[in-house]
Motif scaffolding. Structure first.
Motif, short mmCIF file in Angstrom:
data_model
loop_
_atom_site.label_atom_id
_atom_site.label_comp_id
_atom_site.label_asym_id
_atom_site.label_seq_id
_atom_site.Cartn_x
_atom_site.Cartn_y
_atom_site.Cartn_z
N PHE A 192 2.73 6.84 5.55
CA PHE A 192 1.37 7.35 5.35
C PHE A 192 0.50 6.98 6.54
CE2 PHE A 192 -3.03 6.62 4.14
CZ PHE A 192 -3.36 7.85 3.61
N GLU A 245 0.83 -1.21 0.00
CA GLU A 245 0.00 0.00 0.00
C GLU A 245 0.86 1.25 0.00
OE1 GLU A 245 -3.35 0.30 -0.18
OE2 GLU A 245 -3.76 -1.84 -0.22
N LYS A 246 0.39 2.24 0.71
CA LYS A 246 1.01 3.57 0.69
C LYS A 246 2.28 3.66 1.52
CE LYS A 246 -3.51 5.61 0.04
NZ LYS A 246 -4.56 4.68 0.38
#
Length: 154
Positions: A74, A69-70
């Motif tokens: 994040f 994911e990010k």
């Protein structure tokens, strides 16, 4: 990209299954208050609640800590994520008593002993608090996914 989408799907399935199963467990506990012989629906909903916890927490950890994911920056710098983790932590703390109680009930039933369901009424209140917290999780996840609450700590 596909693995991130799959993890996201599993995470959402875990959260929705968790919400519906903890709600169903609360309804089953309410029925148990008036009819102490109705343990099977409580155990059935509780099993789904446990499976959903494994699914949502496992996929959530993979998303937050893995390369899918990010990235950790994040998540760890997002206030909505931190509040979401606080709500999840509260659910987990609240769940300790129902989990231990239902395990004991299962053991008593398996040994053919009488199950003392007198705590059912209090378990309903704990369960209701868990439902409210579970309702907050998708709201916080939606905020987080849109970067609301995101800040860099210097």
């Amino acid at each position: 990209m596909v693995s991130a989408a799959l993890l996201s799907t599993l995470h959402l399935l875990g959260l929705t299954t968790g919400l519906s199963s903890v709600y169903a467990r609360g309804r089953a506990l309410r029925a148990l208050v008036t009819d102490p012989t109705r343990l099977a629906p409580v155990f059935f909903a509780d099993n789904w609640w446990g499976l959903s916890a494994i699914l949502s927490i496992g996929s959530g950890l993979a998303r937050a800590l893995g390369p899918f994911e990010k990235g950790q920056g994040f998540y760890l710098n997002n206030h909505a994520f931190l509040v979401k983790m606080g709500a999840l932590g509260a659910v987990m703390l609240l769940e300790l008593w129902p989990m231990v109680t239902l395990i004991r009930w299962r053991m008593h039933q398996a040994r053919g002993r009488q199950v003392d369901t007198s705590p059912a009424r209090a378990l309903v209140r704990v369960n209701d608090a868990e439902v409210v917290l579970m309702l907050a999780l998708p709201v916080l996840a939606s905020l987080m996914a849109r970067g609301i609450g995101f800040t860099w700590f210097a």
